[in-house]
Design a protein around this motif. Structure first.
Motif, PDB file in Angstrom:
ATOM      1  N   THR A 110      20.802  50.205  57.488  1.00 31.30           N
ATOM      2  CA  THR A 110      20.737  48.994  56.678  1.00 31.30           C
ATOM      3  C   THR A 110      21.767  48.975  55.559  1.00 31.30           C
ATOM      4  N   HIS A 111      22.475  50.083  55.364  1.00 27.25           N
ATOM      5  CA  HIS A 111      23.556  50.151  54.385  1.00 27.25           C
ATOM      6  C   HIS A 111      23.104  49.781  52.972  1.00 27.25           C
ATOM      7  N   SER A 112      21.907  50.187  52.601  1.00 23.14           N
ATOM      8  CA  SER A 112      21.380  49.896  51.278  1.00 23.14           C
ATOM      9  C   SER A 112      20.904  51.177  50.605  1.00 23.14           C
ATOM     10  N   TRP A 113      20.891  51.149  49.281  1.00 21.06           N
ATOM     11  CA  TRP A 113      20.439  52.286  48.479  1.00 21.06           C
ATOM     12  C   TRP A 113      19.507  51.788  47.385  1.00 21.06           C
ATOM     13  N   LEU A 114      18.466  52.569  47.137  1.00 18.40           N
ATOM     14  CA  LEU A 114      17.638  52.381  45.957  1.00 18.40           C
ATOM     15  C   LEU A 114      18.178  53.286  44.867  1.00 18.40           C
ATOM     16  N   VAL A 115      18.450  52.718  43.707  1.00 17.47           N
ATOM     17  CA  VAL A 115      18.863  53.499  42.541  1.00 17.47           C
ATOM     18  C   VAL A 115      17.732  53.404  41.525  1.00 17.47           C
ATOM     19  N   GLN A 116      17.014  54.502  41.333  1.00 15.46           N
ATOM     20  CA  GLN A 116      15.931  54.521  40.360  1.00 15.46           C
ATOM     21  C   GLN A 116      16.483  54.879  38.987  1.00 15.46           C
ATOM     22  N   VAL A 117      16.016  54.150  37.983  1.00 14.33           N
ATOM     23  CA  VAL A 117      16.374  54.411  36.596  1.00 14.33           C
ATOM     24  C   VAL A 117      15.192  55.120  35.954  1.00 14.33           C
ATOM     25  N   ASN A 118      15.418  56.341  35.500  1.00 19.96           N
ATOM     26  CA  ASN A 118      14.316  57.193  35.034  1.00 19.96           C
ATOM     27  C   ASN A 118      14.536  57.651  33.594  1.00 19.96           C
ATOM     28  N   ARG A 119      13.440  57.768  32.870  1.00 23.06           N
ATOM     29  CA  ARG A 119      13.479  58.330  31.522  1.00 23.06           C
ATOM     30  C   ARG A 119      12.220  59.160  31.314  1.00 23.06           C
ATOM     31  N   ALA A 120      12.407  60.390  30.845  1.00 21.04           N
ATOM     32  CA  ALA A 120      11.290  61.304  30.601  1.00 21.04           C
ATOM     33  C   ALA A 120      10.416  61.467  31.837  1.00 21.04           C
TER      34      ALA A 120
ATOM     35  N   GLN B 289       9.766  59.379  34.177  1.00 13.99           N
ATOM     36  CA  GLN B 289       9.098  58.175  34.653  1.00 13.99           C
ATOM     37  C   GLN B 289      10.139  57.117  35.025  1.00 13.99           C
ATOM     38  N   SER B 290       9.837  56.367  36.073  1.00 13.61           N
ATOM     39  CA  SER B 290      10.719  55.281  36.473  1.00 13.61           C
ATOM     40  C   SER B 290      10.554  54.105  35.508  1.00 13.61           C
ATOM     41  N   ILE B 291      11.677  53.612  34.984  1.00 11.43           N
ATOM     42  CA  ILE B 291      11.631  52.464  34.071  1.00 11.43           C
ATOM     43  C   ILE B 291      12.383  51.268  34.661  1.00 11.43           C
ATOM     44  N   GLY B 292      12.860  51.411  35.888  1.00 14.53           N
ATOM     45  CA  GLY B 292      13.549  50.310  36.523  1.00 14.53           C
ATOM     46  C   GLY B 292      14.228  50.747  37.799  1.00 14.53           C
ATOM     47  N   TYR B 293      14.860  49.808  38.457  1.00 16.33           N
ATOM     48  CA  TYR B 293      15.510  50.114  39.725  1.00 16.33           C
ATOM     49  C   TYR B 293      16.591  49.090  40.048  1.00 16.33           C
ATOM     50  N   LEU B 294      17.491  49.477  40.914  1.00 23.71           N
ATOM     51  CA  LEU B 294      18.451  48.584  41.547  1.00 23.71           C
ATOM     52  C   LEU B 294      18.365  48.810  43.050  1.00 23.71           C
ATOM     53  N   VAL B 295      18.549  47.765  43.830  1.00 22.68           N
ATOM     54  CA  VAL B 295      18.796  47.918  45.261  1.00 22.68           C
ATOM     55  C   VAL B 295      20.205  47.406  45.511  1.00 22.68           C
ATOM     56  N   ILE B 296      21.062  48.298  45.952  1.00 21.85           N
ATOM     57  CA  ILE B 296      22.474  47.974  46.151  1.00 21.85           C
ATOM     58  C   ILE B 296      22.793  48.047  47.639  1.00 21.85           C
ATOM     59  N   GLY B 297      23.413  47.002  48.146  1.00 20.96           N
ATOM     60  CA  GLY B 297      23.830  46.966  49.545  1.00 20.96           C
ATOM     61  C   GLY B 297      25.308  46.652  49.636  1.00 20.96           C
ATOM     62  N   THR B 298      25.780  46.419  50.844  1.00 18.18           N
ATOM     63  CA  THR B 298      27.178  46.058  51.059  1.00 18.18           C
ATOM     64  C   THR B 298      27.257  44.786  51.870  1.00 18.18           C
ATOM     65  N   ASP B 299      28.341  44.014  51.642  1.00 20.09           N
ATOM     66  CA  ASP B 299      28.570  42.844  52.477  1.00 20.09           C
ATOM     67  C   ASP B 299      29.333  43.268  53.728  1.00 20.09           C
ATOM     68  N   THR B 300      29.751  42.298  54.538  1.00 20.65           N
ATOM     69  CA  THR B 300      30.416  42.623  55.802  1.00 20.65           C
ATOM     70  C   THR B 300      31.754  43.310  55.597  1.00 20.65           C
ATOM     71  N   ASN B 301      32.304  43.210  54.386  1.00 21.71           N
ATOM     72  CA  ASN B 301      33.577  43.861  54.085  1.00 21.71           C
ATOM     73  C   ASN B 301      33.396  45.207  53.388  1.00 21.71           C
ATOM     74  N   GLY B 302      32.147  45.652  53.263  1.00 21.40           N
ATOM     75  CA  GLY B 302      31.883  46.926  52.612  1.00 21.40           C
ATOM     76  C   GLY B 302      31.885  46.864  51.104  1.00 21.40           C
ATOM     77  N   VAL B 303      31.892  45.646  50.527  1.00 19.60           N
ATOM     78  CA  VAL B 303      31.874  45.488  49.066  1.00 19.60           C
ATOM     79  C   VAL B 303      30.427  45.596  48.576  1.00 19.60           C
ATOM     80  N   TYR B 304      30.204  46.401  47.547  1.00 16.44           N
ATOM     81  CA  TYR B 304      28.852  46.612  47.039  1.00 16.44           C
ATOM     82  C   TYR B 304      28.315  45.361  46.356  1.00 16.44           C
ATOM     83  N   GLN B 305      27.056  45.040  46.690  1.00 16.33           N
ATOM     84  CA  GLN B 305      26.375  43.883  46.138  1.00 16.33           C
ATOM     85  C   GLN B 305      25.043  44.320  45.536  1.00 16.33           C
ATOM     86  N   LEU B 306      24.619  43.603  44.499  1.00 13.33           N
ATOM     87  CA  LEU B 306      23.340  43.873  43.861  1.00 13.33           C
ATOM     88  C   LEU B 306      22.277  43.015  44.550  1.00 13.33           C
TER      89      LEU B 306
END
Length: 363
Positions: A131-141, A143-160
């Protein structure tokens, strides 16, 4: 290694789920604090979960098979440290992905709702396979305080693909464990060995694919832990999507997050079902119409009939955030804000415009 295929090189993790023997290929690569200022990989790989489920070391396929049969080792990992004797591994995260994530988080942390993200720890989790996607967890102490899901378009450019602030983000091991425990014997036997894969499919479908050793499979919503329809496993839901021409994507490098516009307090779309009346349907087909509508109807709801599960919907919308690209400052990239149970979730408006309808509560 290609940016959009880096998840194929990461090892697998075995995780203990209470009452079940499960293989969970939800691997993570831990990055040091101040990720926006450094591209150095952390020295250890672990899954940082708030559930209390103890992770185990990354293993070879042979070791994985042994652990599947006998259970994982007793080693434990702690945020910022490694277990005794665990191998040092620095692989798996494409440099382009790290650069994209660092830029997005640095930009978001300049806005008040994301101030805690500054100098936070990041952990990277590939979502797939394929699926060419990644979960990026934002952590402090720890504990998770947020997240990003980043994928790519058909040209391999990273999208949020989406992002969120607060607790209750996707792929919680605690939610997964509770969901598996609640399944009846007719759905999964307690003697089954499970292979569990975190998946993400456009537009906004985050789920766990659970395959049993007896050949059955179940898909579990990665946000709520609810079982998903059978059509998720076989992909038949996709023919229900509107087949509009995909909008042009923009390289997020250098794109800056603007202030969050809150239009109303958080609300639950199920508290007042008046929006289901035909007269409440709104004419929103562009970003400008979306913003103009929120000025007069500050609480709106997005619904995609028949496939709301793809969006985690119906979605209550009470604000938005704009991103400005240096390549096209006259056309901001808009993310709709949906708040629920302490999580502020931002989803790309372009995905909503082409896939469902909007309804108002305040007129």
């Amino acid at each position: 290694m290609n940016n959009h295929s880096g998840h194929h090189s990461v090892g697998m993790f075995a995780a203990v789920l209470i009452g079940l023997s499960a293989v969970c290929p939800f691997n993570s690569i831990h990055a040091a604090p101040s990720a926006a200022q450094s591209n150095n990989l952390g020295s250890n790989i672990f899954y940082q979960a708030s559930s209390g489920v103890s992770p185990v070391e990354s293993t070879s396929p042979a070791q994985e098979q042994k652990q599947t049969e006998t259970g994982p080792s007793n080693s434990s990992l702690h945020p910022g440290g490694t277990s005794a004797g665990s191998p040092v591994q620095e692989q798996g995260v494409p440099s382009g992905l790290k650069q994209a994530a660092d830029g997005m988080i640095q930009s978001l942390s300049s806005q008040p709702p994301f101030a805690e993200w500054k100098d936070a720890e990041l952990s990277y989790h590939p979502l797939g396979p394929g699926t060419h996607s990644w979960l990026v967890q934002v952590n402090r102490a720890g504990q998770s305080i947020g997240y990003l899901v980043i994928g790519t378009d058909t040209n391999g450019v990273y999208q949020l693909n989406e992002y969120g602030s607060g607790s209750g983000g996707p792929y919680s091991m605690d939610v997964l464990r509770q969901s598996l425990q609640s399944l009846s014997e007719t759905e999964l036997s307690s003697t089954d060995k499970l292979q569990i894969t975190p998946m993400y499919e456009e537009p906004l479908l985050a789920y766990w694919l659970v395959r049993s050793s007896t050949g059955s499979q179940i898909c579990i919503d990665a946000m709520t832990g609810d079982p998903l329809p059978l059509e998720v496993a076989d992909g038949s839901w996709k023919h229900k999507l509107h087949h509009n021409t995909p909008p042009l994507t923009i390289d997020f490098l250098g794109t800056q997050a603007q202030s969050v516009a809150f239009t109303a307090a958080p609300f639950d779309p199920y508290d007042d079902l008046g929006w289901l009346q035909p007269k409440q349907k709104l004419s929103i087909h562009s970003a400008d119409q979306f913003i103009d509508t929120l000025r007069t109807s500050p609480r709106i709801i997005f619904s995609a009939t028949g496939i709301n599960f793809v969006f985690g919907g119906p979605l209550s919308i009470n604000g938005y955030q704009s991103w400005i690209s240096p390549d096209d400052s006259s056309h901001p990239i808009l993310y709709a804000l949906s708040q629920h149970d302490g999580l502020s979730r931002f989803v790309p408006l372009k995905q909503l415009l082409s896939s469902g309808e909007f309804y108002g509560l305040d007129f």
